[in-house]
Design a protein around this motif. Structure first.
Motif, PDB file in Angstrom:
ATOM      1  N   ASN A  96       0.813  -1.293  -0.055  1.00  5.20           N
ATOM      2  CA  ASN A  96      -0.173   0.072   0.131  1.00  5.20           C
ATOM      3  C   ASN A  96       0.794   1.463   0.024  1.00  5.20           C
ATOM      4  O   ASN A  96       0.358   2.282   0.352  1.00  5.20           O
ATOM      5  CB  ASN A  96      -1.002   0.000   1.134  1.00  5.20           C
ATOM      6  CG  ASN A  96      -0.302  -0.116   2.839  1.00  5.20           C
ATOM      7  OD1 ASN A  96       1.030  -0.495   2.645  1.00  5.20           O
ATOM      8  ND2 ASN A  96      -0.795   0.506   3.657  1.00  5.20           N
ATOM      9  N   GLY A 100      -0.694   4.996   0.183  1.00  5.80           N
ATOM     10  CA  GLY A 100      -0.692   5.778   1.198  1.00  5.80           C
ATOM     11  C   GLY A 100       0.275   7.057   1.005  1.00  5.80           C
ATOM     12  O   GLY A 100       0.121   8.113   1.493  1.00  5.80           O
ATOM     13  N   ALA A 103      -2.338   9.755  -0.429  1.00  5.33           N
ATOM     14  CA  ALA A 103      -2.907  10.214   0.785  1.00  5.33           C
ATOM     15  C   ALA A 103      -1.937  11.290   1.488  1.00  5.33           C
ATOM     16  O   ALA A 103      -2.550  12.343   1.808  1.00  5.33           O
ATOM     17  CB  ALA A 103      -3.589   9.285   1.736  1.00  5.33           C
ATOM     18  N   LEU A 104      -0.765  10.750   1.663  1.00  7.88           N
ATOM     19  CA  LEU A 104      -0.004  11.796   2.455  1.00  7.88           C
ATOM     20  C   LEU A 104       0.395  12.869   1.835  1.00  7.88           C
ATOM     21  O   LEU A 104       0.426  14.162   2.262  1.00  7.88           O
ATOM     22  CB  LEU A 104       1.502  10.756   2.776  1.00  7.88           C
ATOM     23  CG  LEU A 104       2.702  11.526   3.527  1.00  7.88           C
ATOM     24  CD1 LEU A 104       2.077  11.629   4.865  1.00  7.88           C
ATOM     25  CD2 LEU A 104       3.564  10.213   3.607  1.00  7.88           C
ATOM     26  N   ASN A 108      -4.801  13.654   2.664  1.00  2.00           N
ATOM     27  CA  ASN A 108      -6.114  13.109   2.730  1.00  2.00           C
ATOM     28  C   ASN A 108      -6.475  12.054   3.291  1.00  2.00           C
ATOM     29  O   ASN A 108      -5.979  11.049   3.437  1.00  2.00           O
ATOM     30  CB  ASN A 108      -6.427  12.835   1.160  1.00  2.00           C
ATOM     31  CG  ASN A 108      -7.962  12.787   0.811  1.00  2.00           C
ATOM     32  OD1 ASN A 108      -8.723  11.964   1.859  1.00  2.00           O
ATOM     33  ND2 ASN A 108      -8.366  13.130  -0.469  1.00  2.00           N
ATOM     34  N   HIS A 109      -7.667  12.330   4.290  1.00  2.00           N
ATOM     35  CA  HIS A 109      -7.943  11.072   5.236  1.00  2.00           C
ATOM     36  C   HIS A 109      -8.792  10.080   4.835  1.00  2.00           C
ATOM     37  O   HIS A 109      -9.498   9.445   5.595  1.00  2.00           O
ATOM     38  CB  HIS A 109      -8.448  11.721   6.434  1.00  2.00           C
ATOM     39  CG  HIS A 109      -7.296  12.683   7.132  1.00  2.00           C
ATOM     40  ND1 HIS A 109      -6.189  12.407   7.742  1.00  2.00           N
ATOM     41  CD2 HIS A 109      -7.354  14.215   7.290  1.00  2.00           C
ATOM     42  CE1 HIS A 109      -5.556  13.081   8.271  1.00  2.00           C
ATOM     43  NE2 HIS A 109      -6.281  14.217   8.049  1.00  2.00           N
TER      44      HIS A 109
ATOM     45  N   ASP B 248      -4.278   8.300   8.269  1.00  3.61           N
ATOM     46  CA  ASP B 248      -4.004   9.193   9.045  1.00  3.61           C
ATOM     47  C   ASP B 248      -3.336  10.435   8.056  1.00  3.61           C
ATOM     48  O   ASP B 248      -3.019  11.669   8.938  1.00  3.61           O
ATOM     49  CB  ASP B 248      -2.620   8.687  10.048  1.00  3.61           C
ATOM     50  CG  ASP B 248      -2.535   9.130  10.992  1.00  3.61           C
ATOM     51  OD1 ASP B 248      -3.170   9.858  11.737  1.00  3.61           O
ATOM     52  OD2 ASP B 248      -1.316   9.041  11.581  1.00  3.61           O
ATOM     53  N   ALA B 249      -2.882  10.140   6.998  1.00  2.00           N
ATOM     54  CA  ALA B 249      -2.101  11.258   6.233  1.00  2.00           C
ATOM     55  C   ALA B 249      -1.028  11.997   6.905  1.00  2.00           C
ATOM     56  O   ALA B 249      -0.886  12.862   6.756  1.00  2.00           O
ATOM     57  CB  ALA B 249      -3.127  11.874   5.475  1.00  2.00           C
ATOM     58  N   HIS B 250      -0.085  11.265   7.879  1.00  2.00           N
ATOM     59  CA  HIS B 250       0.724  11.721   8.321  1.00  2.00           C
ATOM     60  C   HIS B 250       2.366  11.553   8.160  1.00  2.00           C
ATOM     61  O   HIS B 250       3.217  12.249   8.009  1.00  2.00           O
ATOM     62  CB  HIS B 250       0.509  11.739  10.058  1.00  2.00           C
ATOM     63  CG  HIS B 250       1.821  11.967  10.923  1.00  2.00           C
ATOM     64  ND1 HIS B 250       2.071  13.430  11.234  1.00  2.00           N
ATOM     65  CD2 HIS B 250       2.765  11.533  11.556  1.00  2.00           C
ATOM     66  CE1 HIS B 250       3.048  13.454  11.848  1.00  2.00           C
ATOM     67  NE2 HIS B 250       3.440  12.326  12.049  1.00  2.00           N
ATOM     68  N   HIS B 251       2.401  10.344   8.068  1.00  2.58           N
ATOM     69  CA  HIS B 251       3.876   9.727   7.597  1.00  2.58           C
ATOM     70  C   HIS B 251       3.836   8.179   6.957  1.00  2.58           C
ATOM     71  O   HIS B 251       2.705   7.543   7.519  1.00  2.58           O
ATOM     72  CB  HIS B 251       4.531   9.533   8.930  1.00  2.58           C
ATOM     73  CG  HIS B 251       6.188   9.337   8.975  1.00  2.58           C
ATOM     74  ND1 HIS B 251       6.604   8.187   8.902  1.00  2.58           N
ATOM     75  CD2 HIS B 251       7.299  10.205   8.561  1.00  2.58           C
ATOM     76  CE1 HIS B 251       7.853   8.007   8.699  1.00  2.58           C
ATOM     77  NE2 HIS B 251       8.346   9.205   8.548  1.00  2.58           N
ATOM     78  N   GLN B 252       4.579   7.801   6.267  1.00  2.78           N
ATOM     79  CA  GLN B 252       4.679   6.657   5.656  1.00  2.78           C
ATOM     80  C   GLN B 252       4.574   5.395   6.867  1.00  2.78           C
ATOM     81  O   GLN B 252       4.139   4.524   6.483  1.00  2.78           O
ATOM     82  CB  GLN B 252       5.737   6.444   4.695  1.00  2.78           C
ATOM     83  CG  GLN B 252       5.512   5.299   3.710  1.00  2.78           C
ATOM     84  CD  GLN B 252       4.399   5.458   2.582  1.00  2.78           C
ATOM     85  OE1 GLN B 252       4.061   6.423   2.360  1.00  2.78           O
ATOM     86  NE2 GLN B 252       3.866   4.276   2.347  1.00  2.78           N
ATOM     87  N   THR B 253       5.224   5.643   7.763  1.00  4.62           N
ATOM     88  CA  THR B 253       5.478   4.447   8.807  1.00  4.62           C
ATOM     89  C   THR B 253       5.060   4.897  10.330  1.00  4.62           C
ATOM     90  O   THR B 253       4.971   4.111  11.258  1.00  4.62           O
ATOM     91  CB  THR B 253       6.820   4.055   8.877  1.00  4.62           C
ATOM     92  OG1 THR B 253       7.785   5.123   9.219  1.00  4.62           O
ATOM     93  CG2 THR B 253       7.318   3.376   7.752  1.00  4.62           C
ATOM     94  N   PHE B 380       1.417   0.946   8.336  1.00  2.57           N
ATOM     95  CA  PHE B 380       1.935   1.679   7.388  1.00  2.57           C
ATOM     96  C   PHE B 380       1.229   2.311   6.333  1.00  2.57           C
ATOM     97  O   PHE B 380       0.015   1.814   6.210  1.00  2.57           O
ATOM     98  CB  PHE B 380       3.155   0.715   6.970  1.00  2.57           C
ATOM     99  CG  PHE B 380       4.338   0.405   7.718  1.00  2.57           C
ATOM    100  CD1 PHE B 380       4.242   0.818   8.911  1.00  2.57           C
ATOM    101  CD2 PHE B 380       5.318  -0.113   7.214  1.00  2.57           C
ATOM    102  CE1 PHE B 380       5.256   0.463   9.777  1.00  2.57           C
ATOM    103  CE2 PHE B 380       6.579  -0.415   7.816  1.00  2.57           C
ATOM    104  CZ  PHE B 380       6.466   0.095   9.270  1.00  2.57           C
ATOM    105  N   GLY B 381       1.610   3.385   5.791  1.00  2.25           N
ATOM    106  CA  GLY B 381       0.590   4.058   4.654  1.00  2.25           C
ATOM    107  C   GLY B 381      -0.527   4.561   5.517  1.00  2.25           C
ATOM    108  O   GLY B 381      -1.236   5.031   4.644  1.00  2.25           O
ATOM    109  N   ASN B 383      -2.738   3.727   6.996  1.00  6.45           N
ATOM    110  CA  ASN B 383      -4.144   2.977   6.900  1.00  6.45           C
ATOM    111  C   ASN B 383      -4.707   2.840   8.399  1.00  6.45           C
ATOM    112  O   ASN B 383      -3.819   2.087   9.132  1.00  6.45           O
ATOM    113  CB  ASN B 383      -3.965   1.689   6.309  1.00  6.45           C
ATOM    114  CG  ASN B 383      -4.200   1.702   4.876  1.00  6.45           C
ATOM    115  OD1 ASN B 383      -3.246   1.889   3.727  1.00  6.45           O
ATOM    116  ND2 ASN B 383      -5.341   1.955   4.136  1.00  6.45           N
TER     117      ASN B 383
END
Lengths: 269, 391
Positions: A96, A100, A103-104, A108-109, B248-253, B380-381, B383
């Motif tokens: 993913n 991901g 989205a990052l 976008n949530h 979460d759209a904050h960080h990859q991990t 991760f990602g 989700n």
């Protein structure tokens, strides 16, 4: 069940400079080839990073995932005997990663999921988008598929005897999927089917074509190469044909003895 | 349309089968060992490893070792067979499977690759055949007699929770009449080294939600539940009343400090079920034991529940973090919590995280009024998925 397509872009259609699409130089450097290809295709599809914010569903599909990163990390584990490993290829090996990352980049949530089901990956992702459209969960989704070819994978599959008739391939494709028809809609997906048995060209026409001018894309591996999500390239071709006036395109996809899939793309009447 | 759970199956470091797993949870006996004994690695790190090699798993399943299945597939078949065991399969016409995994057949690929990198003509091809994620799904379907629609998801550590969500959708859209949903992941040198390189593995047994927590322990296993439309089920264990997938759209991990994705996923799942947050009787937390996850999840708890956070615990101190399987294994635990009135203990907890002062359940509880259970799975990602079960 149906949905409306507003735009399709393949990796071959991306014309914007990657520095504009992904301005962060460090991020660009870390990204492997398939991630770069998929993410730039996705951003081109939504018309720039700022276009990500308006999405309310991000659905990706990949048969093989990020092979080069997986291989790089595995090679390092073996060669460096499990010591002092760089985590980047491990992080990016996750299936993913592309979903991901989109989205990052757009903060976008929204709903975000990745299908990894061989030659059905793209069709399963499309089914998810169609179910969400019908349920009113999402109105404006990004649907995409990607796979990459690597020397090791090609060698292994050659040894398995899979490329005797057709060459290996790779590619990325993204589409904007709408739940309702609007002024940006260019085509409609009217049917998505998972037949239990393989169908001949004639049978596909008999069962799915509703117009005498229907165009059929039947196992187009010769054109796009053999890889699990190559039907996504056929899908882009179908949408473009319909946007240019073909009334209907039926895509039949059958891969390595897997059960086939059928997608019918129609013009907007 | 009401969706119900009609079967459960699990295998983890605690053992094979729901009863074995529940017995260990009741006894407070963790499945985490000081280091791997089956997995080929030089790392002496605690893991939740099932103490049965692949040959033994083939034998237990009565599948010829010549079939040479990946460990992910073997664990998956075990759990899916158990999940379908007590279910009435005479009525539903179309039985589907939504499976998930993060490593697929990596245990075999590792074997293959050792030879292949020395010589591209070497390495047994049967060790490369099950590499991709869908290979395990196909094999599980084959050995469990599942012939309807099937698909495979991979969203890192939230995978099985998303499989549950997709399964419910397939029932609502009348694509299947019964669907087995969940995930399976085997331990592999690939993931152990991956998490090691990220420096989020604890060298001691993990301590979720504890002030001194220092990382996670990897685990392996599989967890699947059977879903049906309520009107089609002759009897059922509980309802799947809510679910949500947010990012979460904050960080990859890493997770955001405010727990954005976790908060939104929990809030949406609760809203979908049409209940108030304070109706939740127990939360089976994601609670990996990493400083980042548990702080972020705690922040999300406080945002949603305020001063009255429901009883919660992470069961990863018993099973380890089983990655894609975690949401499936913990869904089974959540369903059993509802059925029997259980709340599981959070292993190795002693001191709350200072910033939140939240104390998880520390003793196994039974005979409680547990009517509504929330299960969290984040990955991760970015989700983040939450699943809500009700009686």
């Amino acid at each position: 069940m149906r949905c409306f397509i507003e735009r399709v872009v393949t990796n071959h259609d991306v014309t914007t400079d990657i520095k504009v699409l992904i301005p962060d130089a460090g991020l660009r450097r870390r990204m492997s080839r398939v991630i770069k290809s998929a993410v730039t295709t996705a951003i081109e599809t939504v018309g720039g990073v700022e276009g990500i914010a308006s999405l309310d569903g991000i659905i990706t599909a990949t048969g093989w995932g990020c092979l080069a990163d997986s291989e790089r990390f595995l090679r390092n584990v073996i060669v460096d005997k499990e010591q002092l490993l760089n985590p980047t290829p491990f992080i990016q090996s996750t299936f993913n990663t592309v979903g991901g990352q989109i989205a990052l980049l757009g903060h976008n949530h929204c709903y975000n999921v990745t299908y990894v089901n061989r030659s059905h990956s793209f069709e399963d992702a499309l089914l998810d988008a169609m179910m969400r459209a019908e349920d009113g969960d999402s109105e404006h989704m990004l649907l995409g598929a990607f796979d990459e070819e690597t020397p090791s994978q090609r060698r292994i599959m050659e040894r398995m005897g899979l490329f005797r008739k057709v060459a290996c391939g790779e590619g990325a494709m993204f589409a904007i999927v709408g739940a309702k028809r609007n002024e940006r809609s260019i085509a409609e997906v009217s049917t998505l089917a998972f037949p239990a048995e393989n169908l001949s060209h004639e049978k596909v026409v008999a069962e799915y074509a509703t117009d005498e001018r229907t165009h059929v894309i039947y196992n187009n591996y010769a054109k796009y190469g053999l890889y699990p999500t190559s039907s996504a390239q056929c899908f882009a071709e179908a949408v473009k044909l319909v946007a240019e006036g073909t009334p209907e395109v039926v895509i039949y996809n059958e891969y390595f003895g897997a059960t086939p899939t059928v997608i019918v793309v129609r013009c907007l009447s | 349309m009401a969706i119900v759970v009609t079967g459960v199956g699990v295998v983890s470091a605690l053992g094979v089968g729901v009863e074995r797993n529940l017995a260990s949870l009741r006894e407070g006996a963790s499945g985490i060992s000081a280091h791997p004994t089956l997995l080929k690695t030089g790392h002496r790190l605690p893991v939740g490893e099932l103490a049965m090699c692949n040959e033994e798993l083939h034998e237990l399943l009565a599948i010829s070792p010549r079939e040479h299945l990946s460990r992910t597939a073997l664990l998956g078949i075990l759990a899916v067979r158990e999940a379908l065991e007590g279910v009435d399969r005479s009525n539903p016409k179309r039985i589907g499977l939504v499976s998930s995994t993060s490593v697929g057949g990596m245990d075999l690929t590792e074997h293959f690759f050792e030879r292949f990198i020395e010589d591209e003509g070497a390495g047994r091809l049967r060790d490369a055949r099950m590499h991709d994620c869908a290979a395990s799904t196909d094999v599980i379907a084959k050995y469990c007699g599942i012939e309807g629609y099937r698909t495979t998801l991979s969203t890192a550590c939230s995978s099985a929770a998303n499989a549950i969500i997709i399964g419910a959708k397939l029932l609502k859209h009348n694509i299947v009449d019964m669907v087995v949903v969940g995930g399976s992941d085997a331990l592999s040198a690939f993931t152990l080294n991956g998490f090691k390189s990220l420096m989020i593995l604890d060298e001691k047994p993990c301590r979720p939600f504890d002030e001194t927590r220092a990382g996670l322990n990897l685990g392996e296993g599989a967890g699947y539940i059977v879903l049906q439309r309520e009107e089609d089920a002759s009897n059922y264990i509980c309802h799947l009343a809510g679910y949500a997938n947010r990012n979460d759209a904050h960080h990859q991990t890493a997770s955001s400090a405010e727990g954005d994705g976790a908060y939104m996923a929990m809030a949406d799942a609760v809203a979908m079920a049409g209940i108030e947050p304070n109706a939740v009787d127990y939360i089976n937390a994601h609670g990996t034991g990493t400083p980042n996850n548990d702080a972020s999840e705690s922040a999300a708890f406080v945002r949603l529940f305020g001063q009255s956070v429901p009883p919660f615990s992470s069961t990863k101190g018993y099973t380890g973090h089983t990655l894609a399987a975690a949401g499936g294994i913990e869904a089974v635990f959540s369903v059993m919590a509802l059925k029997h009135g259980y709340r599981y203990a959070n292993h190795n907890f002693s001191e709350p995280i200072a910033a939140y002062n939240l104390k998880p359940v520390t003793q196994f509880e039974e005979g409680r009024e547990v009517k509504c259970v929330l299960s969290n799975s984040f990955g991760f990602g970015g989700n983040c998925s939450s699943i809500l079960f009700t009686r």
